[in-house]
Design a protein around this motif. Structure first.
Motif, PDB file in Angstrom:
ATOM      1  N   TRP A 222     -12.418 -30.335  16.533  1.00 43.69           N
ATOM      2  CA  TRP A 222     -11.795 -29.498  17.558  1.00 43.69           C
ATOM      3  C   TRP A 222     -10.510 -28.860  17.020  1.00 43.69           C
ATOM      4  O   TRP A 222     -10.271 -27.667  17.216  1.00 43.69           O
ATOM      5  N   LEU A 223      -9.702 -29.666  16.374  1.00 46.43           N
ATOM      6  CA  LEU A 223      -8.423 -29.166  15.861  1.00 46.43           C
ATOM      7  C   LEU A 223      -8.636 -28.104  14.781  1.00 46.43           C
ATOM      8  O   LEU A 223      -7.996 -27.047  14.794  1.00 46.43           O
ATOM      9  N   ARG A 224      -9.534 -28.355  13.862  1.00 46.51           N
ATOM     10  CA  ARG A 224      -9.770 -27.405  12.769  1.00 46.51           C
ATOM     11  C   ARG A 224     -10.470 -26.150  13.278  1.00 46.51           C
ATOM     12  O   ARG A 224     -10.252 -25.051  12.743  1.00 46.51           O
ATOM     13  N   HIS A 225     -11.297 -26.287  14.292  1.00 45.36           N
ATOM     14  CA  HIS A 225     -11.955 -25.115  14.878  1.00 45.36           C
ATOM     15  C   HIS A 225     -10.918 -24.147  15.442  1.00 45.36           C
ATOM     16  O   HIS A 225     -10.978 -22.936  15.164  1.00 45.36           O
ATOM     17  N   LEU A 226      -9.973 -24.672  16.210  1.00 44.82           N
ATOM     18  CA  LEU A 226      -8.948 -23.796  16.789  1.00 44.82           C
ATOM     19  C   LEU A 226      -8.046 -23.231  15.698  1.00 44.82           C
ATOM     20  O   LEU A 226      -7.656 -22.059  15.760  1.00 44.82           O
ATOM     21  N   GLN A 227      -7.731 -24.044  14.712  1.00 42.52           N
ATOM     22  CA  GLN A 227      -6.904 -23.577  13.601  1.00 42.52           C
ATOM     23  C   GLN A 227      -7.580 -22.387  12.909  1.00 42.52           C
ATOM     24  O   GLN A 227      -6.933 -21.365  12.625  1.00 42.52           O
ATOM     25  N   GLU A 228      -8.866 -22.496  12.662  1.00 38.35           N
ATOM     26  CA  GLU A 228      -9.595 -21.406  12.018  1.00 38.35           C
ATOM     27  C   GLU A 228      -9.637 -20.162  12.893  1.00 38.35           C
ATOM     28  O   GLU A 228      -9.510 -19.031  12.396  1.00 38.35           O
ATOM     29  N   GLN A 229      -9.819 -20.371  14.201  1.00 40.68           N
ATOM     30  CA  GLN A 229      -9.847 -19.249  15.131  1.00 40.68           C
ATOM     31  C   GLN A 229      -8.533 -18.474  15.098  1.00 40.68           C
ATOM     32  O   GLN A 229      -8.528 -17.236  15.028  1.00 40.68           O
ATOM     33  N   ILE A 230      -7.450 -19.208  15.136  1.00 28.10           N
ATOM     34  CA  ILE A 230      -6.134 -18.564  15.165  1.00 28.10           C
ATOM     35  C   ILE A 230      -5.836 -17.870  13.843  1.00 28.10           C
ATOM     36  O   ILE A 230      -5.405 -16.702  13.813  1.00 28.10           O
ATOM     37  N   LEU A 231      -6.048 -18.572  12.727  1.00 28.86           N
ATOM     38  CA  LEU A 231      -5.746 -17.999  11.413  1.00 28.86           C
ATOM     39  C   LEU A 231      -6.631 -16.788  11.127  1.00 28.86           C
ATOM     40  O   LEU A 231      -6.163 -15.805  10.537  1.00 28.86           O
ATOM     41  N   GLN A 232      -7.888 -16.869  11.539  1.00 28.23           N
ATOM     42  CA  GLN A 232      -8.787 -15.739  11.331  1.00 28.23           C
ATOM     43  C   GLN A 232      -8.322 -14.527  12.123  1.00 28.23           C
ATOM     44  O   GLN A 232      -8.305 -13.405  11.596  1.00 28.23           O
ATOM     45  N   LYS A 233      -7.936 -14.743  13.344  1.00 31.39           N
ATOM     46  CA  LYS A 233      -7.475 -13.628  14.170  1.00 31.39           C
ATOM     47  C   LYS A 233      -6.166 -13.063  13.655  1.00 31.39           C
ATOM     48  O   LYS A 233      -5.972 -11.837  13.619  1.00 31.39           O
ATOM     49  N   GLN A 234      -5.256 -13.946  13.242  1.00 40.17           N
ATOM     50  CA  GLN A 234      -3.994 -13.487  12.688  1.00 40.17           C
ATOM     51  C   GLN A 234      -4.203 -12.724  11.386  1.00 40.17           C
ATOM     52  O   GLN A 234      -3.523 -11.749  11.104  1.00 40.17           O
ATOM     53  N   GLY A 235      -5.179 -13.179  10.591  1.00 43.24           N
ATOM     54  CA  GLY A 235      -5.477 -12.489   9.333  1.00 43.24           C
ATOM     55  C   GLY A 235      -6.043 -11.097   9.560  1.00 43.24           C
ATOM     56  O   GLY A 235      -5.695 -10.138   8.881  1.00 43.24           O
ATOM     57  N   ILE A 236      -6.918 -10.996  10.564  1.00 45.85           N
ATOM     58  CA  ILE A 236      -7.485  -9.686  10.892  1.00 45.85           C
ATOM     59  C   ILE A 236      -6.410  -8.735  11.393  1.00 45.85           C
ATOM     60  O   ILE A 236      -6.325  -7.580  10.970  1.00 45.85           O
ATOM     61  N   GLN A 237      -5.544  -9.260  12.259  1.00 44.90           N
ATOM     62  CA  GLN A 237      -4.474  -8.425  12.792  1.00 44.90           C
ATOM     63  C   GLN A 237      -3.479  -8.041  11.699  1.00 44.90           C
ATOM     64  O   GLN A 237      -2.935  -6.951  11.695  1.00 44.90           O
TER      65      GLN A 237
END
Length: 240
Positions: A222-237
Motif C-alpha cells: 500500500w505504501l509503495r503503491h501510493l509512493q509510485e503514484q505520487i512520484l509518477q505524477k510529479q515526474g509527469i508534471q
C-alpha cells in the motif's frame, strides 16, 4: 367358627390403609418428578449460559485471530457477516470483529463486504468512537481510496478522520501513516504531505507486527503503491 383365623379387612394390613400408603407414594413420586424437572431446566440454562460465554463473539474473534497467526494470512480465513452469527457479545466485541472483517476486505479489495461494515459503523458511532478507533481509521481509508469516485465519499472521509485525527497524527505505526497518507492524497489533495507520510510509514514498517505476514506485506505494498503514484505524477508534471 372356632379355630378360624380372622382375615384382615380388605385394604388394610397391620392397621395401615393401602389407600393411604398409595397416596403417600404417589405424593413422593410427584415431588421427585418436580425436583427432577426443575433440576433439568436449571442445568440446561446453566449450560446455555456457559456456552454463550465461551462461544460468544469475542471468543469467535479470538479464534479467527489464532487462525490468521497460524497461517500468516488474512485472506483465506472465513469471516461471516456479523448479522449471520448468532453469538452474544458487547458492542465493543462486535466492533472488534467488524474491524477484522474490514481489514480482510480492504486487503482483498472486497468492496461488497466493505460497504455494509462502514454502514454498520456509521449507524452505531455517529457521535463517539471510543474503543473503536481502529475501525474508524479503516473506514477513513475505505472512503478515501475505495470510494474516491463517489462525491459523498470525501465528506464521509473527513467526518471519520476528524474522529481519529489525534491518533492518526501521532502515527505510532506504519498503519497510521498509510491511512493518513491516503487521506491526504485522495481527500485533501496534498501530494507533498502524503509523500512525507508514506516515507515515514516505510521507516516504521520494520516495527510492524509480523505474526500475520500477509498484513505486513500488504502494508508495504500500500505504501509503495501510493509512493509510485505520487512520484509518477510529479515526474509527469515536472516534464511538462
Amino acid at each position: 367358627m372356632a379355630g378360624r383365623k380372622e382375615e384382615p379387612e380388605k385394604g388394610e394390613t397391620g392397621g395401615v390403609s393401602y389407600d393411604r400408603l398409595s397416596f403417600g407414594l404417589l405424593l413422593l413420586k410427584n415431588i421427585f418428578y418436580y425436583v427432577l424437572f426443575f433440576t433439568i431446566i436449571y442445568v440446561l440454562i446453566t449450560l446455555k449460559t456457559i456456552t454463550n460465554h465461551n462461544h460468544g463473539i469475542m471468543e469467535f474473534y479470538n479464534q479467527k485471530i489464532r487462525e490468521m497467526k497460524a497461517t500468516g494470512r488474512v485472506s483465506n480465513v472465513v469471516l461471516p457477516p456479523l448479522e449471520q452469527l448468532q453469538l452474544s457479545g458487547s458492542d465493543h466485541a462486535r466492533g472488534l470483529y467488524q474491524n477484522l472483517r474490514m481489514i480482510q476486505a480492504l486487503h482483498t479489495g472486497n468492496i461488497d463486504a466493505m460497504i455494509p461494515i462502514a454502514g454498520w459503523f456509521g449507524e452505531r458511532y455517529t457521535v463517539s468512537v471510543a474503543g473503536q478507533e481502529a475501525l474508524c481509521a479503516n473506514v477513513v481509508f475505505y472512503y478515501s481510496y475505495y470510494c474516491q469516485m463517489n462525491p459523498y465519499a470525501q465528506e464521509m472521509a473527513r467526518k471519520y478522520f476528524d474522529k481519529v485525527k489525534v491518533e492518526l497524527e501521532k502515527g505510532l505505526d506504519s498503519n497510521d501513516k498509510r491511512i493518513y497518507a491516503y487521506y491526504m492524497y485522495y481527500v485533501e489533495h496534498d501530494a507533498n504531505r502524503a509523500l512525507q507520510l508514506v516515507r515515514e510509514g516505510l521507516e516504521l514498517l520494520p516495527k510492524y507486527p509480523k505474526q500475520i505476514s500477509e498484513l505486513w506485506e500488504g502494508e508495504e505494498k500500500w505504501l509503495r503503491h501510493l509512493q509510485e503514484q505520487i512520484l509518477q505524477k510529479q515526474g509527469i508534471q515536472g516534464n511538462q
